[in-house]
Design a protein around this motif. Structure first.
Motif, PDB file in Angstrom:
ATOM      1  N   VAL A   1      -2.809  -0.228  -6.892  1.00  0.00           N
ATOM      2  CA  VAL A   1      -2.622   0.933  -7.767  1.00  0.00           C
ATOM      3  C   VAL A   1      -3.954   1.331  -8.403  1.00  0.00           C
ATOM      4  O   VAL A   1      -4.298   2.512  -8.473  1.00  0.00           O
ATOM      5  N   ALA A   2      -4.716   0.335  -8.845  1.00  0.00           N
ATOM      6  CA  ALA A   2      -6.015   0.629  -9.465  1.00  0.00           C
ATOM      7  C   ALA A   2      -6.978   1.247  -8.468  1.00  0.00           C
ATOM      8  O   ALA A   2      -7.769   2.135  -8.811  1.00  0.00           O
ATOM      9  N   ASN A   3      -6.928   0.784  -7.228  1.00  0.00           N
ATOM     10  CA  ASN A   3      -7.828   1.326  -6.211  1.00  0.00           C
ATOM     11  C   ASN A   3      -7.484   2.765  -5.854  1.00  0.00           C
ATOM     12  O   ASN A   3      -8.371   3.585  -5.612  1.00  0.00           O
ATOM     13  N   TYR A   4      -6.188   3.070  -5.811  1.00  0.00           N
ATOM     14  CA  TYR A   4      -5.773   4.421  -5.427  1.00  0.00           C
ATOM     15  C   TYR A   4      -5.814   5.396  -6.611  1.00  0.00           C
ATOM     16  O   TYR A   4      -6.333   6.504  -6.500  1.00  0.00           O
ATOM     17  N   HIS A   5      -5.229   4.983  -7.743  1.00  0.00           N
ATOM     18  CA  HIS A   5      -5.142   5.858  -8.915  1.00  0.00           C
ATOM     19  C   HIS A   5      -5.265   4.978 -10.158  1.00  0.00           C
ATOM     20  O   HIS A   5      -4.255   4.461 -10.643  1.00  0.00           O
ATOM     21  N   ILE A   6      -6.468   4.810 -10.664  1.00  0.00           N
ATOM     22  CA  ILE A   6      -6.659   3.875 -11.773  1.00  0.00           C
ATOM     23  C   ILE A   6      -5.932   4.330 -13.028  1.00  0.00           C
ATOM     24  O   ILE A   6      -5.541   3.531 -13.868  1.00  0.00           O
ATOM     25  N   ASP A   7      -5.703   5.646 -13.173  1.00  0.00           N
ATOM     26  CA  ASP A   7      -4.982   6.130 -14.347  1.00  0.00           C
ATOM     27  C   ASP A   7      -3.512   5.738 -14.321  1.00  0.00           C
ATOM     28  O   ASP A   7      -2.822   5.798 -15.337  1.00  0.00           O
ATOM     29  N   ARG A   8      -3.012   5.311 -13.159  1.00  0.00           N
ATOM     30  CA  ARG A   8      -1.611   4.906 -13.053  1.00  0.00           C
ATOM     31  C   ARG A   8      -1.360   3.509 -13.610  1.00  0.00           C
ATOM     32  O   ARG A   8      -0.218   3.044 -13.627  1.00  0.00           O
TER      33      ARG A   8
ATOM     34  N   ARG B   1       0.834  -1.208   0.000  1.00  0.00           N
ATOM     35  CA  ARG B   1       0.000   0.000   0.000  1.00  0.00           C
ATOM     36  C   ARG B   1       0.869   1.259   0.000  1.00  0.00           C
ATOM     37  O   ARG B   1       0.552   2.244  -0.681  1.00  0.00           O
TER      38      ARG B   1
ATOM     39  N   ASP C   1       4.819   8.652  -5.205  1.00  0.00           N
ATOM     40  CA  ASP C   1       4.802   9.532  -6.363  1.00  0.00           C
ATOM     41  C   ASP C   1       4.862   8.723  -7.651  1.00  0.00           C
ATOM     42  O   ASP C   1       5.569   7.720  -7.750  1.00  0.00           O
ATOM     43  N   PHE C   2       4.117   9.180  -8.646  1.00  0.00           N
ATOM     44  CA  PHE C   2       4.001   8.446  -9.904  1.00  0.00           C
ATOM     45  C   PHE C   2       5.365   8.247 -10.576  1.00  0.00           C
ATOM     46  O   PHE C   2       5.598   7.224 -11.235  1.00  0.00           O
TER      47      PHE C   2
ATOM     48  N   ARG D   1       1.038   4.069  -3.233  1.00  0.00           N
ATOM     49  CA  ARG D   1       0.616   5.460  -3.045  1.00  0.00           C
ATOM     50  C   ARG D   1       1.752   6.451  -3.247  1.00  0.00           C
ATOM     51  O   ARG D   1       1.569   7.654  -3.075  1.00  0.00           O
TER      52      ARG D   1
END
Length: 635
Positions: free
Chosen positions: A301-308, A271, A277-278, A275
């Motif tokens: 990653v999908a749960n936090y930032h799906i665009d990542r 986790r 930095d990209f 979370r």
């Protein structure tokens, strides 16, 4: 004599931010013009009037009155100007406002008190940073940060000697001040104070949060150690801090993740990594090896930032692509374009996983159907197989939507299929002729989801009655899944329970026949009691018992036939026959037959517990038989 500030480099008042139309144009006329705005009904006009008058030597009373203003912005500006004012009286008034409970400008005064870092002001801030009021604690923290290095030593002493729930702001202030100090030795000392608090005191949550200002190896090691040994809440705080620390924590976290796997600590580590930095994501991906860890990381990653997920979807390693698609499948986003793009990827495994995800995705049925239909002709058999299962799921949702309460969803699905009753079953029926066996099996499983579809039922019955034995079991299972009271399904299942079918198909067929609960099926099921397969005999006995209990109109001939199997069979067959016969409730006949078995020593395997389990509803018979069995066979 007024107390002199510890630091003599106080910031000078600046008006560079003053708007062009701010009141005050210099001279007596300008002062009069500015004072006129102090009673304005507009907060912004009052604030600009204070800015215009704030540098005057005698303005401290005007600024102090500004601390009583009803607008928070005006009070904050008045406090800032008092802190910058060069007279001792201004400092006295600012401190006065900071000490009075209920003063409307107390929070604003406390927050800027550090701009006049005298010993008494710093001690006041140190007292307030442990105040019961959380707003005052935060204001005092801001004040201590403004005081800077002058507050570092007294603040460090207070933190070391204090242990309370209010110590969080003190630790944060200490960390923020120490992180800006140029002396590395002092930084290290303050960092060690926080590490000791994390590992050896009850203020560990607050210390974990404060260590975010020390992105060092020692701090990361302490946070990881706390994640191994401290409470769940502390582990969560450490995970949050490590995520904010970023790059210095990546390598230790990756090593720890590989060490503990997907245990609770390992999940917290992932986790933290998910979370970060990209820009750190490529390096994190290179450090992940375990397939299960990669799959879990992609889901986080999908749960936090799906665009990542884009870097994972287009990663050179297949397991990252598959994990990213699985994550999209799990979170079911309404944006399915990435899945559609992956359905044409050069790698067949990636195409297969994308097609599977599209079959599970409830959004955009028109696009889903188009992609799945095209995938039926893919060169890779695994993609064609996934398309068959996906089309079956899509049909199932279309049917449930058509009869459900969500009319908009129903309309969307019906539009996607045009004619949902025929088009999907016909496509799947065509795939039953595929050259690859696993595609044919998938097509049959897809047809099993086409409830109330006559073409699907007819096609599956054709497979059951056909000569391809490898498909019989799957076709029987699909017919059972379709359900309903179709007479043709019942007849096909009864046929499939016969001796010419595979054992797997017969097992499933018996389960399907039992569901109809027809006493007329007993004559065809009874021969199974003498079958060569022990498991099939057991299943047949249970099926007969269920039908006898739940059916009506059973004849005496049926009971006599059952007794014939009990008398004429070998030992194991007799046991199952007796089990089925017990359903008729013929206690006397059952007792006589069981005693006949005992006479020929044919029940050595029927221990007391085994017999009780089979005939538990006949305790009066069992008790007598148990004693005789145990005596005769020494059980």
């Amino acid at each position: 004599m007024a107390e002199q500030p510890v630091s003599g480099n106080e910031p000078q008042l600046s008006h560079s931010a003053e708007p062009d139309d701010a009141p005050g144009i210099g001279g007596a006329q300008g002062k009069s013009h500015s004072r006129a705005y102090l009673n304005s009904s507009e907060p912004d006009a009052r604030r600009r009037a204070l800015i215009a008058l704030g540098s005057e030597p005698d303005a401290f009373l005007t600024l102090y009155r500004g601390l009583w203003d009803t607008d928070q912005g005006v009070r904050a500006e008045a406090a800032r100007l008092l802190a910058h004012h060069g007279t001792d009286m201004a400092g006295h008034l600012l401190r006065h406002a900071s000490e009075i409970d209920g003063h409307p400008g107390r929070l604003e005064a406390v927050a800027v008190l550090g701009l006049r870092p005298t010993n008494s002001n710093i001690n006041l801030l140190l007292d307030l940073v442990f105040h019961a009021n959380s707003l005052l604690r935060r204001a005092a923290e801001e004040g201590l940060v403004l005081a800077g290095k002058a507050a570092l030593d007294p603040l460090a002493n207070r933190v070391v000697c204090t242990s309370s729930s209010a110590v969080r702001e003190a630790m944060l202030a200490l960390a923020r001040i120490a992180s800006q100090v140029e002396d590395d030795t002092r930084k290290g000392e303050c960092q060690q104070i926080l590490i000791d608090k994390l590992l050896y005191s009850r203020d560990d949550n607050e210390a974990a949060s404060a260590l975010v200002y020390f992105p060092t190896q020692n701090a990361v090691a302490a946070l990881l150690e706390a994640m191994k040994t401290r409470s769940e809440s502390v582990k969560g705080a450490c995970s949050d801090t490590l995520a904010q620390i970023g790059s210095p924590a990546v390598e230790p976290l990756l090593a720890y993740a590989q060490e503990v796997g997907l245990a609770s600590q390992g999940d917290r580590v992932l986790r933290s990594l998910a979370r970060m930095d990209f820009a750190l994501l490529p390096g994190i991906l290179e450090g992940l090896e375990n397939r299960a860890i990669i799959k879990r990381f992609a889901l986080l990653v999908a749960n936090y930032h799906i665009d990542r997920l884009q870097p994972l979807l287009h990663h050179k390693r297949r397991q990252f692509r598959l994990a990213a698609i699985a994550a999209l499948d799990a979170v079911r986003p309404s944006i399915i374009q990435p899945l559609i793009e992956m359905s044409t990827h050069p790698d067949p495994y990636t195409r297969q996983r994308a097609v599977m995800a599209l079959g599970n995705n409830p959004y955009e049925p028109v696009q889903n159907f188009s992609v799945l239909r095209q995938a039926l002709t893919d060169e890779a058999w695994r993609v064609r197989a996934a398309a068959c299962i996906g089309l079956g799921k899509l049909y199932e949702r279309a049917a449930s939507a058509a009869y459900g309460s969500d009319r908009w969803q129903a309309r969307s699905f019906l539009y996607a299929f045009s004619s949902p009753v025929t088009i999907v079953p016909n496509l799947l029926i065509g795939s039953i002729e595929d050259e690859e066996m696993r595609v044919r099996v998938s097509a049959i499983r897809g047809l099993g989801r086409c409830a109330d579809s006559t073409p699907a039922v007819d096609a599956l019955i054709g497979v059951v009655r056909g000569n391809e034995h490898a498909l019989h079991s799957e076709a029987v299972a699909a017919l059972i899944a379709i359900g309903g009271e179709h007479e043709s399904i019942h007849d096909a299942l009864l046929v499939a329970s016969g001796p010419t079918y595979t054992t797997a198909a017969r097992h499933r067929a018996i389960d399907g026949v039992v569901r109809f609960e027809r006493g007329t099926d007993l004559p065809q099921l009874m021969p199974l009691l003498v079958d060569n397969s022990h498991l099939l005999r057991q299943k047949a006995a249970k099926a007969i018992r269920h039908i006898v209990i739940h059916s009506t109109g059973l004849t005496e001939d049926t009971q006599q036939t059952m007794r014939g199997y009990l008398i004429d069979g070998v030992t194991v067959q007799r046991v199952f026959a007796a089990y089925a016969l017990a359903s008729f409730g013929d206690k006397e006949g059952l007792q006589a037959l069981l005693l006949d078995l005992l006479k020929y020593n044919e029940l050595p395997l029927m221990s007391a517990s085994h017999l009780s389990r089979i005939f538990k509803s006949y305790s009066d018979i069992v008790n007598a038989l148990v004693q005789k069995i145990e005596a005769d066979f020494g059980l």
